[in-house]
Write a protein that holds these residues in place. Sequence first.
Motif, short mmCIF file in Angstrom:
data_model
loop_
_atom_site.label_atom_id
_atom_site.label_comp_id
_atom_site.label_asym_id
_atom_site.label_seq_id
_atom_site.Cartn_x
_atom_site.Cartn_y
_atom_site.Cartn_z
N LYS A 76 -19.03 -82.37 11.59
CA LYS A 76 -18.37 -83.67 11.81
C LYS A 76 -17.30 -83.51 12.88
CE LYS A 76 -16.53 -87.50 9.22
NZ LYS A 76 -16.21 -88.01 7.91
N GLY A 77 -17.32 -84.39 13.86
CA GLY A 77 -16.35 -84.37 14.94
C GLY A 77 -16.71 -83.45 16.09
N ASP A 78 -17.80 -82.71 15.98
CA ASP A 78 -18.22 -81.81 17.06
C ASP A 78 -19.00 -82.62 18.09
OD1 ASP A 78 -19.07 -79.80 18.73
OD2 ASP A 78 -20.32 -78.79 17.25
N GLU A 79 -18.43 -82.74 19.28
CA GLU A 79 -19.11 -83.47 20.36
C GLU A 79 -19.27 -82.60 21.60
OE1 GLU A 79 -17.02 -87.10 21.04
OE2 GLU A 79 -17.31 -87.80 18.99
N LEU A 80 -19.05 -81.30 21.46
CA LEU A 80 -19.08 -80.40 22.60
C LEU A 80 -20.52 -80.13 23.05
CD1 LEU A 80 -17.45 -78.63 24.53
CD2 LEU A 80 -17.67 -76.78 22.87
N THR A 81 -20.79 -80.43 24.29
CA THR A 81 -22.09 -80.15 24.90
C THR A 81 -21.83 -79.44 26.22
OG1 THR A 81 -23.10 -82.10 23.90
CG2 THR A 81 -24.18 -81.19 25.83
N TRP A 82 -22.53 -78.33 26.43
CA TRP A 82 -22.39 -77.60 27.69
C TRP A 82 -23.65 -76.79 27.96
CZ3 TRP A 82 -22.91 -72.38 27.03
CH2 TRP A 82 -22.59 -71.84 25.79
N ALA A 83 -23.81 -76.38 29.21
CA ALA A 83 -24.93 -75.53 29.60
C ALA A 83 -24.51 -74.71 30.80
CB ALA A 83 -26.15 -76.37 29.93
N VAL A 84 -24.96 -73.47 30.84
CA VAL A 84 -24.78 -72.60 31.99
C VAL A 84 -26.15 -72.07 32.40
CG1 VAL A 84 -22.39 -71.93 31.50
CG2 VAL A 84 -24.25 -70.62 30.50
#
Length: 161
Positions: A76-84
């Motif tokens: 809940k509350g995790d909205e982190l999106t990333w890519a390398v």
Amino acid sequence: MTTFIIVILAVLSVVGSVVWVRPSHRDVKLAKWRQQARVSGLQVKLEGLQAEPKESGIREDVTGASYTLFLPKALKGDELTWAVVKADGWLKDGLPQEWSWYLKEAPLDLSKLCALIESSPIPIYAIERTPNSSRIIWGEEGIEFDAPQLNEFLQKVQAIS
């Protein structure tokens, strides 16, 4: 004599067809690896990341096999999106040499991310994390593959925030 030649041609035709349809050693190895990954809880697809020259300067698609770990439920509350990606792009701040951010930089502990990239159990082309999944893209090259170790690696990717 002509009957003998016809028989030999017929036998060669049948044997050739069977050999041609039979999977190669590499195909057998990849099928075994993909089955091990599925048993370990990973989803396997042949997909990559599209090049984004305007956004991040990455000019070539990152292609390969995608091994994804899906979480049963996102935090809940995790909205982190990333890519390398292991490609030359504009956004390289804090990443190891030859690595670039895909689309945008993310507010992460870069020392943890760099250590994670260095500790990869296989030679990867890209790492992507979303709130409900983490995945790597690689070329399925090498001699050995350890699916539980890759599952553990993807859980570490999911834990980076």
